[in-house]
Design an enzyme around this catalytic site. Structure first.
Site, PDB file in Angstrom:
ATOM      1  N   VAL A  11      -4.525  11.950  -0.749  1.00  0.00           N
ATOM      2  CA  VAL A  11      -5.751  12.585  -1.260  1.00  0.00           C
ATOM      3  C   VAL A  11      -5.430  13.960  -1.864  1.00  0.00           C
ATOM      4  CG1 VAL A  11      -7.991  13.557  -0.625  1.00  0.00           C
ATOM      5  CG2 VAL A  11      -7.278  11.363   0.321  1.00  0.00           C
ATOM      6  N   LYS A  35       9.303  17.511   2.073  1.00  0.00           N
ATOM      7  CA  LYS A  35       8.401  16.898   1.093  1.00  0.00           C
ATOM      8  C   LYS A  35       8.123  17.879  -0.056  1.00  0.00           C
ATOM      9  CE  LYS A  35       4.026  14.399   1.509  1.00  0.00           C
ATOM     10  NZ  LYS A  35       2.837  14.367   2.379  1.00  0.00           N
ATOM     11  N   GLU A 150     -13.924  12.744  -0.746  1.00  0.00           N
ATOM     12  CA  GLU A 150     -13.213  11.979  -1.788  1.00  0.00           C
ATOM     13  C   GLU A 150     -13.562  10.500  -1.686  1.00  0.00           C
ATOM     14  OE1 GLU A 150     -10.619   9.755  -1.104  1.00  0.00           O
ATOM     15  OE2 GLU A 150     -10.586  10.060   1.060  1.00  0.00           O
ATOM     16  N   PHE A 151     -13.536   9.844  -2.844  1.00  0.00           N
ATOM     17  CA  PHE A 151     -13.806   8.404  -2.883  1.00  0.00           C
ATOM     18  C   PHE A 151     -12.665   7.685  -3.605  1.00  0.00           C
ATOM     19  CE2 PHE A 151     -17.910  10.650  -2.778  1.00  0.00           C
ATOM     20  CZ  PHE A 151     -18.411  10.162  -1.577  1.00  0.00           C
ATOM     21  N   GLY A 252     -11.245 -12.890   3.470  1.00  0.00           N
ATOM     22  CA  GLY A 252      -9.813 -13.090   3.658  1.00  0.00           C
ATOM     23  C   GLY A 252      -9.338 -12.533   4.972  1.00  0.00           C
ATOM     24  N   CYS A 259      -8.174   4.169   5.775  1.00  0.00           N
ATOM     25  CA  CYS A 259      -9.541   4.710   5.684  1.00  0.00           C
ATOM     26  C   CYS A 259     -10.584   3.888   6.435  1.00  0.00           C
ATOM     27  CB  CYS A 259      -9.935   4.836   4.225  1.00  0.00           C
ATOM     28  SG  CYS A 259      -8.729   5.768   3.282  1.00  0.00           S
ATOM     29  N   LYS A 262     -10.239   3.559  10.324  1.00  0.00           N
ATOM     30  CA  LYS A 262     -10.367   4.885  10.936  1.00  0.00           C
ATOM     31  C   LYS A 262     -11.791   5.428  10.782  1.00  0.00           C
ATOM     32  CE  LYS A 262      -8.633   8.495   8.547  1.00  0.00           C
ATOM     33  NZ  LYS A 262      -9.633   9.545   8.330  1.00  0.00           N
ATOM     34  N   LYS A 319      -2.855  -3.688   0.835  1.00  0.00           N
ATOM     35  CA  LYS A 319      -3.528  -4.223  -0.352  1.00  0.00           C
ATOM     36  C   LYS A 319      -2.570  -4.036  -1.528  1.00  0.00           C
ATOM     37  CE  LYS A 319      -5.869  -0.116  -2.056  1.00  0.00           C
ATOM     38  NZ  LYS A 319      -7.074   0.428  -2.625  1.00  0.00           N
TER      39      LYS A 319
HETATM   40  C1  UGA Z   1     -11.293   3.156   0.550  1.00  0.00           C
HETATM   41  C2  UGA Z   1     -12.519   3.318  -0.351  1.00  0.00           C
HETATM   42  O1  UGA Z   1     -12.623   2.221  -1.249  1.00  0.00           O
HETATM   43  C3  UGA Z   1     -12.447   4.624  -1.146  1.00  0.00           C
HETATM   44  O2  UGA Z   1     -13.644   4.798  -1.876  1.00  0.00           O
HETATM   45  C4  UGA Z   1     -12.279   5.786  -0.145  1.00  0.00           C
HETATM   46  O3  UGA Z   1     -12.146   7.014  -0.820  1.00  0.00           O
HETATM   47  C5  UGA Z   1     -11.026   5.554   0.656  1.00  0.00           C
HETATM   48  O4  UGA Z   1     -11.167   4.314   1.378  1.00  0.00           O
HETATM   49  C6  UGA Z   1     -10.872   6.711   1.609  1.00  0.00           C
HETATM   50  O5  UGA Z   1     -11.709   6.885   2.479  1.00  0.00           O
HETATM   51  O6  UGA Z   1      -9.959   7.534   1.408  1.00  0.00           O
HETATM   52  P1  UGA Z   1      -8.788   2.256   0.209  1.00  0.00           P
HETATM   53  O7  UGA Z   1      -8.696   2.248   1.698  1.00  0.00           O
HETATM   54  O8  UGA Z   1      -7.694   2.880  -0.587  1.00  0.00           O
HETATM   55  O9  UGA Z   1     -10.142   3.000  -0.278  1.00  0.00           O
HETATM   56  O10 UGA Z   1      -8.846   0.760  -0.258  1.00  0.00           O
HETATM   57  P2  UGA Z   1      -9.959  -0.301  -0.730  1.00  0.00           P
HETATM   58  O11 UGA Z   1      -9.622  -0.751  -2.083  1.00  0.00           O
HETATM   59  O12 UGA Z   1     -11.317   0.178  -0.492  1.00  0.00           O
HETATM   60  O13 UGA Z   1      -9.644  -1.499   0.296  1.00  0.00           O
HETATM   61  C7  UGA Z   1      -9.774  -1.320   1.689  1.00  0.00           C
HETATM   62  C8  UGA Z   1      -9.436  -2.584   2.406  1.00  0.00           C
HETATM   63  O14 UGA Z   1     -10.459  -3.551   2.258  1.00  0.00           O
HETATM   64  C9  UGA Z   1      -8.150  -3.273   1.960  1.00  0.00           C
HETATM   65  O15 UGA Z   1      -7.457  -3.710   3.103  1.00  0.00           O
HETATM   66  C10 UGA Z   1      -8.626  -4.448   1.160  1.00  0.00           C
HETATM   67  O16 UGA Z   1      -7.720  -5.532   1.174  1.00  0.00           O
HETATM   68  C11 UGA Z   1      -9.903  -4.804   1.881  1.00  0.00           C
HETATM   69  N1  UGA Z   1     -10.899  -5.501   1.046  1.00  0.00           N
HETATM   70  C12 UGA Z   1     -11.460  -4.870  -0.010  1.00  0.00           C
HETATM   71  C13 UGA Z   1     -11.280  -6.799   1.383  1.00  0.00           C
HETATM   72  O17 UGA Z   1     -10.777  -7.379   2.354  1.00  0.00           O
HETATM   73  N2  UGA Z   1     -12.229  -7.420   0.616  1.00  0.00           N
HETATM   74  C14 UGA Z   1     -12.810  -6.814  -0.449  1.00  0.00           C
HETATM   75  O18 UGA Z   1     -13.692  -7.441  -1.080  1.00  0.00           O
HETATM   76  C15 UGA Z   1     -12.420  -5.512  -0.774  1.00  0.00           C
END
Ligand code: UGA
Length: 434
Positions: A11, A35, A150-151, A252, A259, A262, A319
């Site tokens: 982040v 780092k 942050e998002f 799945g 994120c 937690k 992912k």
């Molecule tokens: C997530 C949020 O999408 C962000 O907006 C947020 O800023 C971030 O957390 C954070 O709090 O820092 P992230 O954890 O990077 O982002 O990944 P995502 O793309 O949201 O996926 C999260 C998990 O959900 C992955 O394990 C993914 O495989 C799973 N997922 C996602 C599913 O199982 N099904 C879906 O339809 C979408």
């Protein structure tokens, strides 16, 4: 503008680098000397598409890396706190690092500053940061604390920062919020200015809602398996309703990463600390835990006893487009299978170097075909693009048994049958495991 970002995790690093790319002078601070030294040389510690190029463009011009918090604070108008807030023993949010940084800022503050919480922090943390600075800082110092959650998604964090769907800013002092909003002005995106606690809650509520959507889709998928419906068709039919939408309904293996698990646990805990018992969120977590077990049952159904069998695992990152392994389904699935005597061959495009200390008794392979050679089944755990382009003719010739257990529903079951594969998806209507 002159900006300090404290914390060079994904982040902080992405935020700092992108702010520099927008023309600001940015100093990224971290306590990890090694780092920082590597970043000074342009070595990027994480796999994040586009980030390396941004660092190269701005490094030593507008973008600096240091361990010297005092100097960075003194030379900046805006100080972003982007240090980690890990889960404690009971899922509570560990705010030790945020407190330490706030004390550090208090020690070195030399004039009016805006201090911005970017870390995901418990509701009310903005007030705590302000109290710390008042307690440890000079008596007559003036400052504002702002929340700017942050998002960013790992793997698309640079795009998410530079093309945000919204920016949320929470503050007690509206003019401080507006000054922070100016940093985002070049991005021409909606900016929501609100109070501190609502901004902090927006972050948790957003992640918890998305996690809930995923667990909901997984429950429907599990019922699809029982009644013979196909979750992909069901979601397609649902998603045309604009109130529902198509995103985050991919059934799945469930969610992982640093994120969702937690933040959902953190929000449950914040509830408890405020004598509020969430009912939906503990179930969201439980459904997510069980999804990994449902996948394992499908593997046992597909190959029988796994003892002595060779299983190819495609994808181990939580992912695609990241090498992050935190809370990845592979961390549950691979040890469960090796404990039962399976021989595991792994391929992941980027996460293998990180995984080497996590999985000892597995063979790492150079491509998906090497992993699948002689396998009794191919298990797909992460939906990397390259797994969509597989040559199934070639695959069929090298596997021992043409069986695919697809934890991410990336393949078409009829297409797989035509290619001669026995196919198991998650909620695709062919197998029942409840
Ligand atoms: C997530 C949020 O999408 C962000 O907006 C947020 O800023 C971030 O957390 C954070 O709090 O820092 P992230 O954890 O990077 O982002 O990944 P995502 O793309 O949201 O996926 C999260 C998990 O959900 C992955 O394990 C993914 O495989 C799973 N997922 C996602 C599913 O199982 N099904 C879906 O339809 C979408």
């Amino acid at each position: 503008m002159s900006i300090t970002v404290v914390g060079t995790g994904y982040v902080g690093l992405v935020t700092g680098c992108c702010f520099a790319d927008l023309g600001n002078k940015v100093t990224c601070v971290d306590v990890d000397r090694k780092k920082v030294q590597e970043l000074q040389k342009g070595i990027v510690p994480i796999y994040e598409p586009g980030l390396g190029e941004i660092i190269e463009r701005n490094r030593n011009r507008r973008l600096f890396f240091t361990t010297d918090l005092d100097k960075a604070v003194q030379e900046s108008d805006f100080i972003f706190i982007a240090v980690n807030t890990p889960s404690g023993k009971n899922g509570e949010v560990d705010i030790t690092s945020v407190r330490e940084v706030a004390k550090g800022i208090a020690r070195s503050i030399n004039g009016y500053k805006i201090i911005i919480n970017k870390s995901t922090v418990p509701i009310g943390m903005g007030d705590i940061v302000a109290q710390i600075i008042r307690k440890y800082g000079p008596e007559d110092i003036s400052f504002d604390v702002v929340s700017n959650p942050e998002f960013l998604r790992e793997g698309s964090a640079v795009t998410d920062l530079l093309k945000p769907e919204r920016v949320v800013i929470g503050a007690t002092n509206r003019s401080a919020a507006q000054k922070v909003a100016e940093i985002y002005e070049p991005l021409h995106c909606p900016v929501i200015i609100t109070d501190l606690k609502s901004a902090e809650m927006i972050k948790y509520a957003s992640n918890a809602f998305l996690a809930t959507k995923i667990s909901f889709a997984n429950e429907i998928a599990n019922l699809c398996d029982v009644v013979g419906a196909d979750i992909l068709q069901v979601v397609k039919g649902m998603s045309h309703d604009s109130r529902i939408g198509a995103q985050f309904l991919n059934a799945g293996l469930g969610f992982g990463g640093s994120c969702f698990p937690k933040d959902v646990s953190g929000l449950v805990q914040i509830g408890k600390e405020n004598k509020f018992q969430f009912r939906i969120l503990p179930e969201v977590l439980e459904i997510n835990r069980v999804q990994r077990q449902i996948f394992l049952k499908k593997v046992y159904q597909a190959v029988g006893s796994v003892k002595g069998k060779t299983l190819a695992v495609w994808g181990i990152a939580f992912k695609p487009n990241t090498d992050d392994m935190r809370e990845a389904p592979s961390l549950t699935i691979i040890p469960a299978l090796t404990a039962k005597g399976a021989k595991i061959k792994v391929y992941d495009p980027v996460a293998m170097p990180r995984a080497k200390s996590l999985f000892k008794n597995v063979r790492y392979c150079k491509d998906p075909y090497e992993a699948a050679h002689g396998a009794d089944a191919v298990l797909l755990l992460t939906e990397w693009n390259e797994f969509l382009q597989v040559d199934f003719g070639k695959l069929k010739k090298i596997v021992k048994k043409a069986v695919i257990v697809d934890g991410r529903n990336v393949y078409d079951s009829e297409h797989m049958a035509e290619k001669g594969f026995v196919y198991y998806g998650m909620g695709r209507g062919k197998t029942a495991f409840i």
